[in-house]
Design a protein around this motif. Structure first.
Motif, short mmCIF file in Angstrom:
data_model
loop_
_atom_site.label_atom_id
_atom_site.label_comp_id
_atom_site.label_asym_id
_atom_site.label_seq_id
_atom_site.Cartn_x
_atom_site.Cartn_y
_atom_site.Cartn_z
N LEU A 143 -16.71 31.35 18.72
CA LEU A 143 -15.72 32.41 18.75
C LEU A 143 -14.66 32.10 19.82
CD1 LEU A 143 -18.11 35.49 18.49
CD2 LEU A 143 -16.72 34.50 16.67
N PRO A 144 -13.44 32.65 19.68
CA PRO A 144 -12.35 32.35 20.60
C PRO A 144 -12.43 33.15 21.90
CG PRO A 144 -11.56 33.85 18.93
CD PRO A 144 -12.98 33.52 18.56
N PHE A 145 -13.59 33.09 22.56
CA PHE A 145 -13.78 33.81 23.81
C PHE A 145 -14.31 32.88 24.89
CE2 PHE A 145 -14.50 37.18 20.58
CZ PHE A 145 -13.45 38.02 20.93
N ALA A 146 -14.12 33.31 26.13
CA ALA A 146 -14.76 32.65 27.27
C ALA A 146 -15.58 33.71 27.99
CB ALA A 146 -13.70 32.06 28.21
N LEU A 147 -16.70 33.31 28.55
CA LEU A 147 -17.55 34.22 29.29
C LEU A 147 -17.40 33.93 30.78
CD1 LEU A 147 -20.77 33.93 27.09
CD2 LEU A 147 -18.80 35.46 26.79
N ALA A 148 -17.29 34.98 31.57
CA ALA A 148 -17.04 34.80 33.00
C ALA A 148 -18.04 35.59 33.82
CB ALA A 148 -15.62 35.23 33.35
N PHE A 193 -22.38 39.51 22.67
CA PHE A 193 -23.14 40.75 22.76
C PHE A 193 -23.94 40.82 24.06
CE2 PHE A 193 -23.23 41.47 17.93
CZ PHE A 193 -22.24 42.44 18.02
N ASP A 194 -24.54 39.71 24.45
CA ASP A 194 -25.34 39.67 25.66
C ASP A 194 -24.49 39.98 26.90
OD1 ASP A 194 -27.79 38.99 27.24
OD2 ASP A 194 -26.51 37.36 27.93
N SER A 195 -23.29 39.43 26.93
CA SER A 195 -22.42 39.61 28.09
C SER A 195 -21.69 40.95 28.09
CB SER A 195 -21.38 38.47 28.15
OG SER A 195 -22.01 37.21 28.28
N TRP A 196 -21.46 41.49 26.91
CA TRP A 196 -20.63 42.69 26.78
C TRP A 196 -21.20 43.87 27.56
CZ3 TRP A 196 -16.02 42.44 24.28
CH2 TRP A 196 -15.32 43.65 24.12
N ALA A 249 -18.22 39.12 31.96
CA ALA A 249 -17.03 39.61 31.27
C ALA A 249 -16.75 38.71 30.08
CB ALA A 249 -15.83 39.63 32.20
N VAL A 250 -16.29 39.31 29.00
CA VAL A 250 -15.86 38.57 27.82
C VAL A 250 -14.34 38.57 27.81
CG1 VAL A 250 -15.92 38.44 25.31
CG2 VAL A 250 -17.92 39.30 26.56
N MET A 251 -13.74 37.40 27.84
CA MET A 251 -12.29 37.29 27.93
C MET A 251 -11.76 36.42 26.79
SD MET A 251 -12.19 36.53 32.05
CE MET A 251 -10.43 36.85 32.24
N PRO A 252 -10.57 36.74 26.27
CA PRO A 252 -9.98 35.86 25.26
C PRO A 252 -9.83 34.44 25.81
CG PRO A 252 -8.76 37.91 25.42
CD PRO A 252 -9.73 37.91 26.57
N HIS A 253 -10.18 33.47 25.02
CA HIS A 253 -10.15 32.08 25.47
C HIS A 253 -8.77 31.71 26.01
CE1 HIS A 253 -10.16 27.66 25.22
NE2 HIS A 253 -11.48 27.74 25.32
N ASP A 254 -7.72 32.16 25.30
CA ASP A 254 -6.36 31.80 25.71
C ASP A 254 -5.93 32.47 27.01
OD1 ASP A 254 -6.26 30.23 23.51
OD2 ASP A 254 -4.91 31.51 22.34
N ALA A 255 -6.65 33.53 27.42
CA ALA A 255 -6.34 34.18 28.69
C ALA A 255 -6.90 33.39 29.87
CB ALA A 255 -6.90 35.60 28.72
#
Length: 263
Positions: free
Chosen positions: A30-35, A87-90, A96-102
């Motif tokens: 998915l187009p997300f990054a986890l922080a 889901f685990d991070s949410w 935090a779940v952040m848009p990959h492009d952010a």
């Protein structure tokens, strides 16, 4: 000739495509990054065996207290992030779940992103030096400032670099430390004219600050609500929009005179 399926068998056959779709959704990238909260570093001291701030061409002063820049730690630009990971991070306050492009520039390779982050850090360091020397009315042709912070990229340490340079050169301007002996953390970009800018990820950075002993956190004013969202107990927020405002707030906090802004 067609044979009829029993109800249990029919349900099982129909369920197979659904299960396949769910499995695909759970594990597809998915187009997300986890922080999560990252490392912090005291810009008044050493990081990985090297002084963060080195100054020549002007007299420096011994400092007490700490000024800790903060970071977030994100999954790599090419890391596979699945729906299950999201889901685990949410539902975790330390993730935090952040848009990959952010987090990472779109369409760039890992090496290009690393180069981009390194360039942003260099620009931030140059702006921090210029902002500090302008604030103190010192010529940058005489004073040389070297900033070194291993394995950290991006511009978000700019404000803390600037405050560290000022503390090493001038303290609060009256013989005391800008920190008042406290452990103060924060984040924010800096422009050469002293303007403080937003950075993102502040809710995670406040957690990193508290973990590493900070009692005060400097936050770009426009990110106050984000910082308050998951604010650790015992951590005081001070909103800032400019270098002058940040110095004034810390001086008031240290002396007990004057007002200290709050989110």
């Amino acid at each position: 000739m067609l044979s009829r399926l029993t109800r249990p068998r029919a349900v099982a056959v129909c369920a197979l495509p659904v299960v396949a779709l769910v499995a695909t959704a759970l594990f597809a990238p998915l187009p997300f990054a986890l922080a999560q909260p990252g490392m912090t570093a005291n810009v008044l001291g050493e990081n990985k065996g090297a002084e963060v701030i080195t100054i020549s061409g002007a007299k420096t002063r011994a400092t007490s207290g700490q000024l800790r820049m903060t970071t977030i730690e994100a999954t790599g630009p090419d890391t596979h992030v699945s729906l299950g990971d999201v889901f685990d991070s949410w539902f975790r306050t330390d993730r935090a779940v952040m848009p990959h492009d952010a987090v990472y520039p779109s369409g760039q390779s890992v090496k290009e992103i690393e180069k981009h982050n390194t360039a942003q850090m260099k620009e931030s360091q140059d702006a921090a030096t210029e902002a500090a020397l302008n604030h103190l009315k010192l010529g940058d042709d005489k004073v040389k400032v070297t900033l070194e912070l291993a394995d950290v990229g991006g511009p978000s340490a700019g404000l803390l670099f600037t405050l560290g340079i000022i503390d090493k050169l001038n303290g609060d301007g009256a013989g005391s430390d800008l920190t008042g002996g406290r452990t103060i953390a924060g984040t924010g970009t800096i422009d050469a004219d002293g303007t403080v800018g937003a950075v993102g990820g502040v809710a995670l950075k406040t957690q990193a600050a508290k973990r590493d002993g900070a009692t005060v956190f400097l936050v770009p004013e426009e990110e106050c609500s984000d910082a308050k969202a998951e604010l650790p107990k015992g951590l005081r927020l001070i909103p800032v929009t400019s270098l002058k405002g940040a110095v004034s707030a810390l001086t008031a906090l240290e002396s007990g005179k004057g007002s200290v802004p709050a989110c």
